[in-house]
Design a protein around this motif. Structure first.
Motif, short mmCIF file in Angstrom:
data_model
loop_
_atom_site.label_atom_id
_atom_site.label_comp_id
_atom_site.label_asym_id
_atom_site.label_seq_id
_atom_site.Cartn_x
_atom_site.Cartn_y
_atom_site.Cartn_z
N ASN A 109 -2.66 5.36 8.90
CA ASN A 109 -2.87 6.61 8.87
C ASN A 109 -1.99 7.30 8.08
O ASN A 109 -2.37 8.39 7.38
CB ASN A 109 -2.84 7.19 10.41
N HIS A 110 -0.83 6.97 8.02
CA HIS A 110 0.19 7.58 7.27
C HIS A 110 -0.18 7.41 5.48
O HIS A 110 0.06 8.25 5.01
CB HIS A 110 1.63 6.99 7.22
N VAL A 111 -0.60 6.30 5.36
CA VAL A 111 -0.99 5.90 3.91
C VAL A 111 -2.28 6.74 3.46
O VAL A 111 -2.31 7.49 2.45
CB VAL A 111 -1.32 4.42 3.58
N MET A 112 -2.93 7.20 4.52
CA MET A 112 -4.14 7.87 4.17
C MET A 112 -3.75 9.64 3.86
O MET A 112 -4.42 10.11 3.29
CB MET A 112 -5.13 7.77 5.12
N GLY A 113 -2.33 10.00 4.30
CA GLY A 113 -2.18 11.20 3.95
C GLY A 113 -2.14 12.38 4.76
O GLY A 113 -2.13 13.44 4.26
N ARG B 212 0.90 -0.97 -0.14
CA ARG B 212 0.09 -0.13 -0.02
C ARG B 212 0.95 1.32 0.11
O ARG B 212 0.42 2.40 -0.52
CB ARG B 212 -1.03 -0.02 1.29
N LEU B 213 1.82 1.37 0.76
CA LEU B 213 2.63 2.58 0.95
C LEU B 213 3.61 2.95 -0.39
O LEU B 213 3.45 3.89 -1.10
CB LEU B 213 3.73 2.38 1.97
N PRO B 214 4.31 1.65 -0.99
CA PRO B 214 4.95 2.20 -2.33
C PRO B 214 3.72 2.46 -3.63
O PRO B 214 4.21 3.44 -4.10
CB PRO B 214 5.54 0.85 -2.88
N VAL C 82 -0.62 16.95 8.50
CA VAL C 82 0.15 17.62 7.66
C VAL C 82 -0.78 18.92 7.14
O VAL C 82 -0.44 19.58 6.31
CB VAL C 82 0.73 16.84 6.49
N GLU C 83 -1.84 18.74 7.46
CA GLU C 83 -2.99 19.78 6.90
C GLU C 83 -2.91 21.23 7.94
O GLU C 83 -3.07 22.20 7.50
CB GLU C 83 -4.46 19.12 6.86
N THR C 84 -2.69 20.87 9.16
CA THR C 84 -2.75 21.96 10.04
C THR C 84 -1.47 22.38 10.64
O THR C 84 -1.24 23.38 11.37
CB THR C 84 -3.59 21.61 11.45
N GLU D 230 3.65 6.03 -5.29
CA GLU D 230 3.67 6.21 -6.72
C GLU D 230 2.32 7.22 -7.22
O GLU D 230 2.66 8.02 -8.32
CB GLU D 230 3.58 5.05 -7.46
N ASN D 231 1.40 7.19 -6.47
CA ASN D 231 0.17 7.93 -6.90
C ASN D 231 0.54 9.42 -6.01
O ASN D 231 -0.67 9.96 -6.31
CB ASN D 231 -0.85 7.14 -6.25
N GLY D 232 1.48 9.69 -5.66
CA GLY D 232 1.72 11.07 -5.25
C GLY D 232 1.47 11.38 -3.67
O GLY D 232 1.02 12.48 -3.30
#
Length: 499
Positions: free
Chosen positions: A427-431, A376-378, A455-457, A382-384
């Motif tokens: 959680n990390h993979v969700m971004g 999932r992480l790689p 990372v949003e706040t 790849e998807n940004g």
């Protein structure tokens, strides 16, 4: 409550004898060591001593040669007691009013005691009383309340004990008469060998005409079930299977769940299979598992296979119930289908060692799940996932971005904290709640501190080092600078993309 409880008479004097003969399906035959091809034996059902052959061994089962009762063979030198439990409903008629007492029954068989010991204790009481000309149904339950332990509690009027129980039948004519809604309950339930919903049976007799015909047809278990309200013109049409099954239905006292399993099976199911199914006395969950199993393997073959696996099981599984083997068989078939096995092959449907094959497939399924999770992480990268990310170095410290699942595990192991658990990875993979590794420039591969940042706040959610130690001032200052940079980078990249 005291007034209502005082209305209940004592237990019937023959309640223990009734339970021994009608409630418990089997007893114990204690056998001695083999001497000259014979064993001395004592039956705890009839209390008689006898001699048996070498084929009667501890751990087996059969019937007592004296009384014919079903018995399990047990060694005379065994010291532990044997305990059996059941529930029974006892009806009383007091001053023309109906009382139902629900009783927990415990039968204890001791090696050196010629007769089983019985213990009775009430757990539910129902009183159907005439209260100033108005019928009122009172209910009390022996329950455990938070912080208060077990005690009797009065329930809302009309509350029912719908749990399955056996029924004490020796006084039913005295309580209900010989013609209760056109049925002699005592005659209809005398040979009852299974628990039923007795209160529901009484309600069914009042409200559903088919109940009378089910009882007169010798089907008390069906009569006490939730009955389908249909316009069937015959008994086979009403219960959903052919008339060839009626003798077995009467003999085995099948319930609707067992009948539905027969009707849902592929092809014609011989009546003997229903007899085998009823003999197992499976609960609703087990029957649901069987319903899944027969999608792959016909009912007759499935039952034979499960029973054979229990009989040949190694000592680790020897004492497991048939329910256990039905459960792992269902799990095994589900996993085999998930792994794209050929479900038409007999070797796949009925492996010689079910428990071993089940364990093997559990490992394979877990490996597959881990592989999917690890990828999932790689794929996210790849998807940004890190579309905004840049190198960040300051005051001899730098940021390392995790690139694979094992990075989280290694970080958690070396710093002795919980970042290696799946929650942080997911959680990390969700971004948004993302994890970053803080390193010294001089040892970029050596874990130092770990931070979790929104990372949003730009909020620092967690910042810990070895064994969850707090970060020194310079590490916290570095992390705060990185968090602000993340928000700035994301904003700049968003603006550039918009242009």
């Amino acid at each position: 409550m005291r007034k209502h409880f005082a209305m209940f008479p004592s237990y019937p004097k023959d309640l223990a004898k009734f339970c021994e003969n009608q409630v418990f399906a089997d007893s114990i035959l204690y056998v001695s060591k083999l001497q000259k091809g014979k064993r001395e034996a004592v039956c705890r059902h009839c209390g008689k001593s006898l001699q048996v052959g070498r084929d009667v061994k501890p751990g087996g089962s059969g019937h007592c040669p004296k009384c014919g009762a079903a018995v399990n063979y047990r060694a005379q030198w065994a010291k532990n007691e044997v305990v059996h439990k059941a529930k029974i409903c006892v009806a009383y008629k007091v001053e023309g009013q109906l009382l139902l007492g629900y009783v927990d029954v415990v039968r204890t068989i001791l090696p050196d005691d010629p007769k089983p010991q019985y213990d009775f204790s009430d757990y539910f009481k129902t009183l159907l009383l005439d209260n100033k000309g108005k019928p009122t149904e009172y209910a009390y339950a022996w329950w455990q309340a938070p912080y208060r332990g077990f005690d009797w509690y009065r329930l809302r009027n009309g509350s029912r004990c719908y749990g399955s129980t056996f029924v004490y039948t020796n006084n039913l004519r005295e309580v209900f008469g010989e013609d209760y809604h056109h049925v002699d309950l005592q005659a209809s339930l005398t040979d009852l060998r299974r628990p039923i919903h007795f209160h529901r049976l009484l309600d069914n007799l009042k409200d559903i005409p088919q109940t009378e015909y089910l009882l007169k047809a010798g089907l008390p278990v069906l009569a006490s079930d939730i009955l389908p309200r249909n316009e069937a013109r015959s008994l086979p049409e009403f219960i959903g299977i052919g008339k060839e099954y009626l003798p077995v239905l009467r003999e085995c006292q099948a319930n609707f769940d067992e009948i539905r399993l027969i009707s849902d099976s592929r092809g014609h199911v011989p009546p003997d299979y229903l007899r085998t199914l009823c003999a197992l006395r499976l609960n609703g969950y087990d029957l649901q598992n069987l319903r899944r199993i027969i999608q792959f393997n016909p009912l007759g073959r499935a039952l034979r296979y499960v029973q054979s696996q229990k009989e040949q099981a190694v000592s680790l599984y020897k004492r497991r119930s048939i329910s256990y083997f039905i459960g792992i068989y269902r799990d095994y078939l589900n996993m085999a289908e998930e792994l794209s096995s050929d479900m038409t092959k007999r070797a796949v449907l009925e492996p010689p060692d079910l428990c071993g094959r089940h364990s093997l497939l559990v490992g394979r399924v877990n490996e597959r799940k881990e592989e999917l999770k690890n990828n999932r992480l790689p794929r996210a990268i790849e998807n940004g996932l890190y579309w905004w990310a840049r190198p960040y170095t300051r005051d001899g410290l730098c940021i390392a971005y995790p690139e694979k699942r094992s990075d989280f595990t290694v970080e958690g192991q070396k710093l002795n904290h919980c970042v290696g658990t799946s929650r942080y990875y997911e959680n990390h993979v969700m971004g948004r709640r993302m994890v970053f590794f803080i390193r010294r420039d001089s040892a970029a591969d050596k874990p130092y501190f770990t931070t979790e940042i929104d990372v949003e706040t730009g909020q620092i959610l967690q910042l810990y080092g070895f064994a969850d130690c707090s970060a020194p001032k310079e590490v916290r200052s570095f992390t705060e600078g990185f968090a602000r940079a993340v928000v700035r980078w994301r904003s700049q990249e968003t603006q550039m993309r918009a242009v």
